[in-house]
Design a protein around this motif. Sequence first.
Motif, PDB file in Angstrom:
ATOM      1  N   GLY A   1      80.689 106.885 -54.562  1.00  0.00           N
ATOM      2  CA  GLY A   1      79.271 106.815 -54.851  1.00  0.00           C
ATOM      3  C   GLY A   1      78.858 105.427 -55.278  1.00  0.00           C
ATOM      4  O   GLY A   1      79.689 104.521 -55.427  1.00  0.00           O
ATOM      5  N   PRO A   2      77.552 105.238 -55.500  1.00  0.00           N
ATOM      6  CA  PRO A   2      77.038 103.903 -55.835  1.00  0.00           C
ATOM      7  C   PRO A   2      77.360 103.529 -57.278  1.00  0.00           C
ATOM      8  O   PRO A   2      77.064 104.273 -58.212  1.00  0.00           O
ATOM      9  CB  PRO A   2      75.528 104.057 -55.622  1.00  0.00           C
ATOM     10  N   SER A   3      77.964 102.369 -57.453  1.00  0.00           N
ATOM     11  CA  SER A   3      78.246 101.852 -58.788  1.00  0.00           C
ATOM     12  C   SER A   3      77.679 100.445 -58.898  1.00  0.00           C
ATOM     13  O   SER A   3      77.319  99.822 -57.891  1.00  0.00           O
ATOM     14  CB  SER A   3      79.748 101.854 -59.078  1.00  0.00           C
ATOM     15  N   TYR A   4      77.660  99.945 -60.122  1.00  0.00           N
ATOM     16  CA  TYR A   4      76.890  98.724 -60.404  1.00  0.00           C
ATOM     17  C   TYR A   4      77.510  97.988 -61.571  1.00  0.00           C
ATOM     18  O   TYR A   4      77.926  98.591 -62.562  1.00  0.00           O
ATOM     19  CB  TYR A   4      75.444  99.142 -60.728  1.00  0.00           C
ATOM     20  N   GLU A   5      77.590  96.673 -61.447  1.00  0.00           N
ATOM     21  CA  GLU A   5      78.109  95.823 -62.522  1.00  0.00           C
ATOM     22  C   GLU A   5      77.099  94.721 -62.827  1.00  0.00           C
ATOM     23  O   GLU A   5      76.633  94.014 -61.922  1.00  0.00           O
ATOM     24  CB  GLU A   5      79.443  95.177 -62.128  1.00  0.00           C
ATOM     25  N   TYR A   6      76.768  94.599 -64.105  1.00  0.00           N
ATOM     26  CA  TYR A   6      75.907  93.511 -64.596  1.00  0.00           C
ATOM     27  C   TYR A   6      76.847  92.497 -65.232  1.00  0.00           C
ATOM     28  O   TYR A   6      77.563  92.808 -66.182  1.00  0.00           O
ATOM     29  CB  TYR A   6      74.927  94.073 -65.614  1.00  0.00           C
TER      30      TYR A   6
ATOM     31  N   THR B   1      85.930  81.618 -65.672  1.00  0.00           N
ATOM     32  CA  THR B   1      86.661  82.554 -64.821  1.00  0.00           C
ATOM     33  C   THR B   1      85.969  82.666 -63.473  1.00  0.00           C
ATOM     34  O   THR B   1      84.747  82.496 -63.372  1.00  0.00           O
ATOM     35  CB  THR B   1      86.761  83.953 -65.468  1.00  0.00           C
ATOM     36  N   SER B   2      86.743  82.952 -62.463  1.00  0.00           N
ATOM     37  CA  SER B   2      86.187  83.220 -61.135  1.00  0.00           C
ATOM     38  C   SER B   2      86.335  84.686 -60.767  1.00  0.00           C
ATOM     39  O   SER B   2      85.936  85.093 -59.673  1.00  0.00           O
ATOM     40  CB  SER B   2      86.904  82.366 -60.080  1.00  0.00           C
ATOM     41  N   THR B   3      86.908  85.466 -61.696  1.00  0.00           N
ATOM     42  CA  THR B   3      87.233  86.864 -61.397  1.00  0.00           C
ATOM     43  C   THR B   3      86.544  87.791 -62.385  1.00  0.00           C
ATOM     44  O   THR B   3      86.431  87.484 -63.575  1.00  0.00           O
ATOM     45  CB  THR B   3      88.759  87.086 -61.469  1.00  0.00           C
ATOM     46  N   PHE B   4      86.092  88.939 -61.890  1.00  0.00           N
ATOM     47  CA  PHE B   4      85.488  89.955 -62.754  1.00  0.00           C
ATOM     48  C   PHE B   4      86.088  91.304 -62.399  1.00  0.00           C
ATOM     49  O   PHE B   4      86.098  91.714 -61.231  1.00  0.00           O
ATOM     50  CB  PHE B   4      83.970  89.988 -62.572  1.00  0.00           C
ATOM     51  N   GLN B   5      86.596  92.006 -63.423  1.00  0.00           N
ATOM     52  CA  GLN B   5      87.200  93.317 -63.204  1.00  0.00           C
ATOM     53  C   GLN B   5      86.119  94.390 -63.128  1.00  0.00           C
ATOM     54  O   GLN B   5      85.227  94.464 -63.970  1.00  0.00           O
ATOM     55  CB  GLN B   5      88.180  93.652 -64.331  1.00  0.00           C
ATOM     56  N   LEU B   6      86.208  95.227 -62.114  1.00  0.00           N
ATOM     57  CA  LEU B   6      85.259  96.307 -61.922  1.00  0.00           C
ATOM     58  C   LEU B   6      85.637  97.499 -62.795  1.00  0.00           C
ATOM     59  O   LEU B   6      86.820  97.755 -63.039  1.00  0.00           O
ATOM     60  CB  LEU B   6      85.222  96.733 -60.451  1.00  0.00           C
ATOM     61  N   THR B   7      84.636  98.238 -63.238  1.00  0.00           N
ATOM     62  CA  THR B   7      84.914  99.445 -64.020  1.00  0.00           C
ATOM     63  C   THR B   7      85.592 100.496 -63.158  1.00  0.00           C
ATOM     64  O   THR B   7      86.500 101.204 -63.617  1.00  0.00           O
ATOM     65  CB  THR B   7      83.606  99.995 -64.600  1.00  0.00           C
TER      66      THR B   7
END
Length: 752
Positions: free
Chosen positions: A203-208, A215-221
């Motif tokens: 389903g649709p998820s979202y990260e703010y 950093t160049s990396t962001f961990q998704l929930t």
Amino acid sequence: MVHTACGASFRAPFSRKHKLSRLGVASLLAAGMLAVAPVAHARVTQIQILTRGTAFGGHSFAGVGQYEFITGIATDEVDPKNPQNALITDIQLAPKNAAGLVSYQHNFYILQPLDPSKGNRKMMYEPPNRGGKTYQTLNNTPTGTNDPAALTDAATLDDSFLWTRGYTTVWSGWENNLGPLNGLVATASFPIVGTDPNNPVTGPSYEYIVTTSTTSTFQLTYPAASADQSKAVLTHRVHLDDPAVPVAPGGWAYTSGVSAVDSSAIANGAIKLTTGNFVNNDIYEFSYTAKNPTVNGLGLAAIRDFNSFLRFASHDDAGTPNPIKFHVDRIYTETSSQPARTLNDFVHLGFNEDESHRQVFDGMMQWIGAGDGLNMNYRWSQTKRTNRNRQELLYLEGLYPFANVPTFDPISGTSDWRYKRCEETHTCPLATEFYSANEFWVKAGSLMSTDPTGKFDLPDHPLTRNYLLSSKQHGGAGDPTSRGLCQQLLNPLDSAPVQRALWTDLDEWSTQGVQPPASEVPRLGNQTLVPPLPQDAVGFPHIPGVTYTGLKTTRYRFNYGPNFYQTFVPTINPPVITPPYEDNPLNGRIYPSFVPKTDSDGNDLAGIRLPELVVPLATYTGWGLRSGVWANDGCESNGQYIPFQATRAARTTAGDPRPSVQERYPSFADYKAKVVAAVDGLVRDRFFICDDTQDIVNRLLQAGLAAGVPAPGPKDISTAPDPVPACKGRMPANYHYHLVFEHDEHDPDRGH
């Protein structure tokens, strides 16, 4: 019946005296029945003790003795068919054991008197904030002590608030996968739904994304359902109301995430920029198709069932004894910010009633939660998020109902209130709703005490009180020598003394039926609660070098797709937003909210006014604005500290409309008398306890001298002040008075 101004009503609960009597009898009956009642009534099925020993290096508290520490892991089971659990989103999809139950685990940390007979039979329970303990402000112990049993300094321990009074103190995990279960971070392990590769749940998820480190990396929930970049969008902007500019598909890529539990790799669990790093404090948003949602609403059951076990059970299913063993008669909660919002939902959804229909918590002290809930009991929820100005927007936090008393919501067409379910089952806790001015500016603070149309003040619920700590920023005291990312110095007002007084009031309310102080919040009716614009109507002065925009966060009813508010499964995520973000009807229907009116110095008129506001040396605000390239966007949780000029000449030169320190306080004696009177008034109003008063007086006298109050004469030096009048004969044994008069030729200790 008690009627609200907007026509809704609620049934007045049975008298508090009767309730206290009933609770006492119920506790005795429960203790007696548990010897024969099946342990299945407690949904904690297994307690695993990891460590146990003498706490605080063996330190002994006067009258209480030594404490022991216990850490461990609890295994819980819930029946998804039980109506009390069926409202947990996705519980029906969770994996079940042979008995048809959903199982999960969480860790815990307990401190209790080694000799239970010397304890006070009361427990402080804290659901930690993002895994970290926040009890230190209330307890008067150093921050950052996530392993409190490791404290060994005798003076620090003897100045603590809870342990010197014989409280058992308990923490447990309620958020998913913040770390390993055998660690000090409070965490839980909840089941994933849709792990069958032939029938995945996506389903649709979202990260703010707003980073503060290179950093160049962001961990998704949640991991992405596939590596197909065409099904995802990453955008970038500097200001909240700037157009969101898509990052080209070649400018980012999926990469592996890292599990917080065991450091294993998570396929497509993170995104990275292919050239350079995320720009610190700029706004990035990532919309994508996710998989493997977790049943985060189980965190509410984890809080309920663990506390019910500690309070009522003798042992787990395997015979392991309950570590507390009927040593507590009352449980009060202490929260700070995020967990306060968690317990707002906890009460509203009926979780203060356990599966055996007993009350779990007797009292709750809710610091800086105000009118919001938590982004928790929804699919794709993210419990660590919080909405402010330009911070972590579009997550569902501001969901009706906001208040503890009945209101009608014209947007949803429903009537509801937080205490509705617990009133029906007679399991409502007493509650002290205590929040900062920041919650009015960036949260839903005013909706705690006004109806959803913004037209009427609400009455108190008989079992709750609402208190504004005037002009306070969110959280702890700010550093008055630093601006951080903000335009002005940070607000140093300290909530700790008031928290300890309100805790004392809550205890007396619960144990003795002594009513707490009346609510202290701004009201529409007396015009101390107002719109944020125009500035002159708010009362905030025009101070040179200080920008006032009236920026206030708007609470919308967002569109997450058809039937979302029935299923809590979004089909639109995030909601579609059109700039400007604030007060824009295109973004959804708006719940009107308001801010505290100020005096001519810019300090809030209503609420609990600390001595710093009664005998001011500065302007303090609960709001702040960012500096630099992000100028005039909100500075989120931070407030402002804007000192007065020291002299009339300096004020005139600066064009500052606020009287100078020199003009306000012609002598040290005058200033001192006003400080003592202000502190004394707060003691008499039961917002300070005597233990804290002399330190407060000492600090304020020193602050006055540093700000330009005239130096004391010989008489002021030779005569140490008595305790504030309300505390004569009631000062603690370690009462002392010491004031260093810096830069004063009369100071006999100067230079030593």
